[in-house]
Design a protein around this motif. Structure first.
Motif, mmCIF file in Angstrom:
data_model
loop_
_atom_site.group_PDB
_atom_site.id
_atom_site.type_symbol
_atom_site.label_atom_id
_atom_site.label_comp_id
_atom_site.label_asym_id
_atom_site.label_seq_id
_atom_site.Cartn_x
_atom_site.Cartn_y
_atom_site.Cartn_z
ATOM 1 N N ASP A 299 3.110 8.217 -13.522
ATOM 2 C CA ASP A 299 2.228 7.304 -14.293
ATOM 3 C C ASP A 299 0.841 7.374 -13.633
ATOM 4 N N THR A 300 0.702 8.158 -12.668
ATOM 5 C CA THR A 300 -0.561 8.212 -11.903
ATOM 6 C C THR A 300 -0.975 9.628 -11.514
ATOM 7 N N ASP A 301 -2.198 9.716 -10.843
ATOM 8 C CA ASP A 301 -2.607 11.192 -10.434
ATOM 9 C C ASP A 301 -1.801 11.513 -8.894
ATOM 10 N N GLY A 302 -1.310 10.441 -8.353
ATOM 11 C CA GLY A 302 -0.793 10.738 -7.003
ATOM 12 C C GLY A 302 -1.885 10.552 -5.851
ATOM 13 N N GLY A 303 -2.830 10.074 -6.105
ATOM 14 C CA GLY A 303 -3.854 10.012 -5.114
ATOM 15 C C GLY A 303 -3.451 9.398 -3.873
ATOM 16 N N GLN A 304 -4.357 9.663 -2.694
ATOM 17 C CA GLN A 304 -3.844 8.694 -1.348
ATOM 18 C C GLN A 304 -5.077 8.225 -0.960
ATOM 19 N N GLU A 305 -6.025 8.294 -1.217
ATOM 20 C CA GLU A 305 -7.155 7.211 -0.971
ATOM 21 C C GLU A 305 -7.711 6.509 -2.182
ATOM 22 N N ARG A 306 -7.497 7.168 -3.337
ATOM 23 C CA ARG A 306 -7.860 6.648 -4.496
ATOM 24 C C ARG A 306 -7.048 7.207 -5.769
ATOM 25 N N VAL A 307 -6.271 6.094 -6.441
ATOM 26 C CA VAL A 307 -5.427 6.623 -7.594
ATOM 27 C C VAL A 307 -5.898 6.153 -8.505
ATOM 28 N N VAL A 308 -5.675 6.927 -9.875
ATOM 29 C CA VAL A 308 -5.756 6.956 -11.084
ATOM 30 C C VAL A 308 -4.570 6.530 -11.729
ATOM 31 N N VAL A 309 -4.373 5.266 -12.279
ATOM 32 C CA VAL A 309 -3.337 4.702 -13.077
ATOM 33 C C VAL A 309 -3.520 4.958 -14.703
ATOM 34 N N ARG A 310 -2.422 5.458 -15.264
ATOM 35 C CA ARG A 310 -2.561 5.935 -16.470
ATOM 36 C C ARG A 310 -1.848 5.015 -17.346
ATOM 37 N N ALA A 311 -0.897 4.091 -16.833
ATOM 38 C CA ALA A 311 -0.217 3.167 -17.800
ATOM 39 C C ALA A 311 0.150 1.702 -16.929
ATOM 40 N N SER A 312 0.136 0.632 -18.050
ATOM 41 C CA SER A 312 -0.027 -0.643 -17.779
ATOM 42 C C SER A 312 1.329 -0.963 -17.185
ATOM 43 N N VAL A 313 1.550 -2.019 -16.430
ATOM 44 C CA VAL A 313 3.075 -2.458 -16.075
ATOM 45 C C VAL A 313 3.036 -4.126 -16.188
ATOM 46 N N ALA A 314 4.126 -4.547 -16.670
ATOM 47 C CA ALA A 314 4.412 -5.928 -16.619
ATOM 48 C C ALA A 314 4.588 -6.559 -15.267
ATOM 49 N N PRO A 315 4.401 -7.566 -15.125
ATOM 50 C CA PRO A 315 4.888 -8.265 -13.670
ATOM 51 C C PRO A 315 6.640 -8.238 -13.487
ATOM 52 N N GLY A 316 6.808 -7.646 -12.261
ATOM 53 C CA GLY A 316 8.202 -7.303 -12.091
ATOM 54 C C GLY A 316 8.823 -5.974 -12.215
ATOM 55 N N THR A 317 7.979 -5.108 -12.717
ATOM 56 C CA THR A 317 8.255 -3.770 -13.138
ATOM 57 C C THR A 317 8.549 -3.233 -11.788
ATOM 58 N N HIS A 318 9.886 -2.427 -11.882
ATOM 59 C CA HIS A 318 10.122 -1.602 -10.627
ATOM 60 C C HIS A 318 10.390 -2.373 -9.472
ATOM 61 N N VAL A 319 10.524 -3.636 -9.519
ATOM 62 C CA VAL A 319 10.599 -4.607 -8.329
ATOM 63 C C VAL A 319 12.225 -4.942 -8.203
ATOM 64 N N ARG A 320 12.700 -4.526 -7.152
ATOM 65 C CA ARG A 320 14.214 -5.128 -6.913
ATOM 66 C C ARG A 320 13.739 -6.613 -5.884
ATOM 67 N N ARG A 321 14.385 -7.515 -6.739
ATOM 68 C CA ARG A 321 14.223 -8.914 -6.112
ATOM 69 C C ARG A 321 15.286 -9.081 -4.971
ATOM 70 N N LEU A 322 14.870 -9.973 -3.860
ATOM 71 C CA LEU A 322 15.616 -10.502 -2.826
ATOM 72 C C LEU A 322 16.607 -11.338 -3.513
ATOM 73 N N GLY A 323 18.174 -10.974 -2.904
ATOM 74 C CA GLY A 323 19.231 -11.525 -3.524
ATOM 75 C C GLY A 323 19.641 -11.093 -4.807
ATOM 76 N N GLU A 324 18.974 -10.127 -5.602
ATOM 77 C CA GLU A 324 19.385 -9.801 -7.096
ATOM 78 C C GLU A 324 20.729 -9.376 -7.098
#
Length: 403
Positions: A121-146
């Motif tokens: 959902d980005t252009d894959g930039g290394q110094e500056r990234v273009v993000v094309r989709a919003s995300v909600a808090p917690g998206t794609h995060v594996r929580r400690l002890g989950e």
């Protein structure tokens, strides 16, 4: 003098006698690589949480969800890339507002970040990234002890250890586990007519197969067989051979030499020495024996190969599994309709070899105890009760499912 019981035991009574004879193996700490198929002796409590830290479920960019809320179909958001976080990095710096960190799967989420934007959902930039989709808090995060909380029991005593269980044990930091040791079985086949496979046969000789069959059967359930082959039909040599290998063994299993005829070396060597020879009300496999010789548990099986194989299935397999801590020791049972009439001797539980499919079962070969090819071609045993002499075609029968 030979001690021989003349009143046949039932199959169930003899099975109970063999199970009581074979003691539970000791518990030993064993490296994970050697634990496959063994039984955990104690609960495994995790000293660490899983995951042990918040980490990324995707290759992408760690962000503050609020910073990319405007990204979507109507536009994109550009953020400077302030850091790279590969998996395994331990010196992760906090994420400042209005920036992103390029992050790999499994890498720790930096303090201040609350979501990950996947790289697709980005252009894959290394110094500056273009993000094309919003995300909600917690998206794609594996929580400690989950997955696992620290102090949680992750594997209970009695668990049979396969690849997933051993992977979990490793994931919580264990290098070894307390397991019931593999049962150690001496396998001894007797008979002067027996010849080692690969050598030429003379008239009146046969290739020895029972030790290969029994050793494979012991190994298949996780035991450790030691084969003593081609022991002469000599009582003194028989006893000397057993005594020389008894140290460390849990059980001696013999095949042959237990019937009523002459030259029965197993009977001659062990009768009156703590081993009782008897008959079990079954066909095939009636002549049996069990007891202790110089403290070593002994089970003596008949020599015909089908009788040997059947006796292992009915008596030794469940006893050896129980000795190694298994709770499920019996083969699965099923019912099916026989495609042909079956005849069985009165007063004996007959086991015919068969193949089952779609609710029906067809016998393979006859009832003879020498028909090993039919046993090898079968996927079940057809059990005909002691009080039944004829089973008409189309009637339900009980099956012991082998495969």
């Amino acid at each position: 003098m030979r001690k021989v019981s003349h009143t046949p035991l039932s199959v169930d009574d003899y099975r109970a006698r063999i199970t009581a004879l074979v003691a539970r193996t000791p518990v030993v700490a064993t490296p994970l690589a050697d634990c496959v198929g063994l039984v955990l002796a104690e609960d495994l409590v995790s000293p660490v949480p899983l995951p042990p830290f918040d980490n990324s479920a995707m290759d992408g960019y760690a962000v503050r969800a609020a910073d990319v809320a405007a990204a979507g179909e109507d536009g994109a958001v550009a953020l400077p890339v302030a850091a790279d976080i590969p998996a395994g990095r331990t010196d992760v710096v906090p994420l400042e507002a209005g920036t992103a960190h390029r992050i790999m799967t499994g890498a720790p989420i930096p303090p201040g970040a609350d979501a990950v934007v996947k790289v697709e959902d980005t252009d894959g930039g290394q110094e500056r990234v273009v993000v094309r989709a919003s995300v909600a808090p917690g998206t794609h995060v594996r929580r400690l002890g989950e997955d696992v909380a620290a102090g949680a029991t992750v594997l209970g005593a009695g668990t049979v250890l396969g690849p997933p269980q051993l992977g979990l044990a490793s994931a919580v930091g264990r290098a070894d586990l307390p397991v019931h040791r593999r049962v150690r079985v001496l396998v001894l086949a007797t008979g002067t007519e027996l010849v080692e496979p690969g050598k030429p046969l003379l008239h009146g000789q046969i290739y020895e197969s029972n030790s290969a069959l029994l050793a494979a059967a012991v190994r298949e359930i996780g035991g450790e067989p030691t084969v003593l082959r081609f022991v002469p039909d000599d009582v003194a040599v028989f006893r000397e051979t057993v005594a020389a290998h008894a140290a460390g063994a849990d059980l001696l299993v013999t095949s042959g030499g237990v019937s009523a005829g002459a030259y029965e070396v197993v009977k001659d060597a062990l009768a009156g020495q703590g081993v009782e020879f008897l008959r079990v009300a079954m066909q095939p496999g009636g002549p049996q024996g069990c007891g202790r010789f110089d403290g070593l548990p002994v089970v003596t099986l008949p020599g015909n190969p089908v009788s040997t194989a059947l006796s292992f299935e009915l008596f030794l397999r469940p006893a050896l599994l129980a000795a190694m801590g298994h709770r499920r020791v019996e083969r699965p049972r099923a019912t099916a309709r026989t495609t042909v009439e079956l005849r069985s001797p009165a007063g004996k539980r007959q086991y015919r070899r068969g193949r089952h499919s779609g609710g029906s079962v067809t016998p393979v070969g006859g009832p003879g105890s020498h028909l090993l090819a039919s046993f090898a071609a079968s996927d079940c045993l057809i059990a005909v009760p002691e009080d039944v002499t004829v089973v008409p075609a189309g009637e339900q029968v009980e099956l012991v499912v082998l495969r």
